[in-house]
Enzyme design. Structure first.
Site, short mmCIF file in Angstrom:
data_model
loop_
_atom_site.label_atom_id
_atom_site.label_comp_id
_atom_site.label_asym_id
_atom_site.label_seq_id
_atom_site.Cartn_x
_atom_site.Cartn_y
_atom_site.Cartn_z
N CYS A 133 -15.20 -1.44 -5.45
CA CYS A 133 -16.05 -1.61 -4.87
C CYS A 133 -17.42 -0.80 -5.56
O CYS A 133 -17.74 -0.21 -4.50
CB CYS A 133 -16.22 -1.12 -3.14
N ASP A 156 -7.56 -4.56 -6.02
CA ASP A 156 -8.36 -3.76 -5.36
C ASP A 156 -7.99 -2.05 -5.34
O ASP A 156 -7.60 -2.00 -4.62
CB ASP A 156 -9.05 -4.09 -3.97
N ASP A 186 1.05 -1.16 0.11
CA ASP A 186 0.15 0.14 0.52
C ASP A 186 1.11 0.86 0.19
O ASP A 186 2.33 0.95 0.35
CB ASP A 186 -0.64 -0.16 1.25
#
Length: 404
Positions: free
Chosen positions: A355, A302, A257
């Protein structure tokens, strides 16, 4: 929904949380954390506060309309909105120290007017309705209505430490009512207002709170023991820990990340879960990706997205985000998939996920990538629609690298 009104102190907490969100622009989870910190609250009462706050944010424009105020006036007129919310749901007014009253007759008239406007009744801002219609067309009305419902609570069984039936048994002994989710093997649904994070089951790492739709994304990675897997946008690591369980703790799982604090949180969660094969690495520059070129059996991306599939859970974003932000996110997604896909080795698999339920962030992005990168071939994809599954909304696509 509530069967009796909030107390005066709980009403004040609701107003404080909403003020932070609507006037200070704070994310809802941080507003909760700030206002609950240091306050001794019964778990049931805390749940009631979050129920009211969440419902108000899911249909903020509706509740503002029926009491005739603007969202920008909330800090000054919030008690009027909260009183209107109680009357709308057939409850007595809460006993607040300072409270602006609502004209019951006018409220009833405004409610009838609102019923004639389905978009308003569903709590949907105009920018989002226009975007949804353009992107999803005939499917949008059902999604719009589903997104204003309260989210359910789902847990993922940590199979590194137990199985689903044993977890259900342990939770039942701790006063938590839960049931299996039929079409998601790793998921259970909590059907009581229990304080999950005070249970011994949580302290012992037997479960993680994770939406069932999110669990489907991680399941699509299909990681095997001994593989080298990269979760390149790991965040706090919900999907990382799920993948670790797939790998049975064997092999190398690299969680990456750009924000160190998220990876630090992941380390704590991984220790509790017994996910000992998780490594964390900060993405400091493009060199971090280049060093891993053609090395991974699986790469999960993601990517940052609009979050328009998870508005049930994060309703505050409806009133903070606008359509102008979407092109910026789409460009960022393009940069990530083009760059990070280099880590997939020949024969390995790239899993792209969001999402969001909007095609511009999803299948359109995948089609563009495949057209520009013939070394990958399409395997399959799935859009998890809120109206069809009842979970949060997600998208996932799987692609295989067939050449360098």
């Amino acid at each position: 929904m509530l069967t009796y009104p909030l107390s005066g102190s709980s009403s004040e907490l609701v107003l404080n949380v909403l003020t932070m969100v609507l006037t200070q622009g704070k994310p809802l989870d941080r507003a909760y954390s700030h206002n609950f910190s240091g306050v001794k609250l019964d778990p049931t009462e805390q749940a009631r506060i979050t129920v009211v706050t969440g419902d108000i944010l899911r249909r903020l424009n509706l509740y503002c309309f029926i009491v005739d105020i603007e969202p920008t006036e909330f800090e000054r007129l919030g008690s009027k909105l909260l009183n209107g919310w109680h009357l709308f749901h057939g409850l007595e007014l809460p006993k607040m120290q300072y409270s602006l009253q609502v004209d019951a007759k006018l409220l009833a008239e405004k409610i009838e007017q609102a019923k004639l406007n389905q978009v308003l009744w569903d709590g949907c801002p105009q920018w989002l309705d226009e975007l949804g219609q353009a992107q999803l067309q005939k499917k949008w009305p059902a999604e719009r209505q589903a997104l204003m419902q309260a989210p359910k609570r789902y847990l993922r069984v940590n199979t590194l430490k137990c199985d689903r039936q044993s977890l259900l048994t342990k939770l039942s002994k701790e006063g938590v009512q839960a049931k299996e989710v039929d079409d998601v093997d790793s998921a259970i649904e909590v059907i009581s207002d229990s304080a999950l994070f005070r249970t011994e089951s949580f302290k012992n790492g037997l479960f993680e709170q994770q939406d069932a739709g999110s669990q489907l994304v991680a399941a699509a990675v299909d990681a095997k023991p001994g593989m080298r897997v990269v979760d390149a946008c790991a965040g706090a690591g919900g999907k990382t820990l799920h993948i670790a369980a797939q790998m049975q703790g064997k092999g190398r799982l690299l969680a990456m990340d750009i924000e160190q604090w998220k990876l630090d949180n992941l380390k704590t969660r991984a220790k509790r879960a017994g996910a000992h094969n998780v490594e964390t690495r900060i993405i400091a520059s493009s060199k971090t990706i280049k060093r891993l070129k053609l090395t991974a059996d699986r790469v999960l991306l993601d990517v940052p997205c609009s979050g328009l599939g998870v508005l049930k859970r994060n309703p505050d974003s409806k009133w903070r985000d606008t359509a102008e932000r979407l092109p910026v996110l789409i460009d960022l997604q393009k940069q990530i998939i083009d760059s990070y896909s280099r880590m997939v080795k020949v024969g390995g698999m790239l899993i792209y996920a969001t999402c969001s339920i909007m095609p511009d962030e999803n299948r359109h992005q995948v089609d563009r990538f495949l057209a520009e990168h013939p070394q990958f071939e399409f395997i399959d994809d799935e859009t998890i629609l809120v109206s069809e599954r009842g979970f949060d909304g997600f998208y996932l696509a799987r692609m295989k690298r067939v050449s360098e």
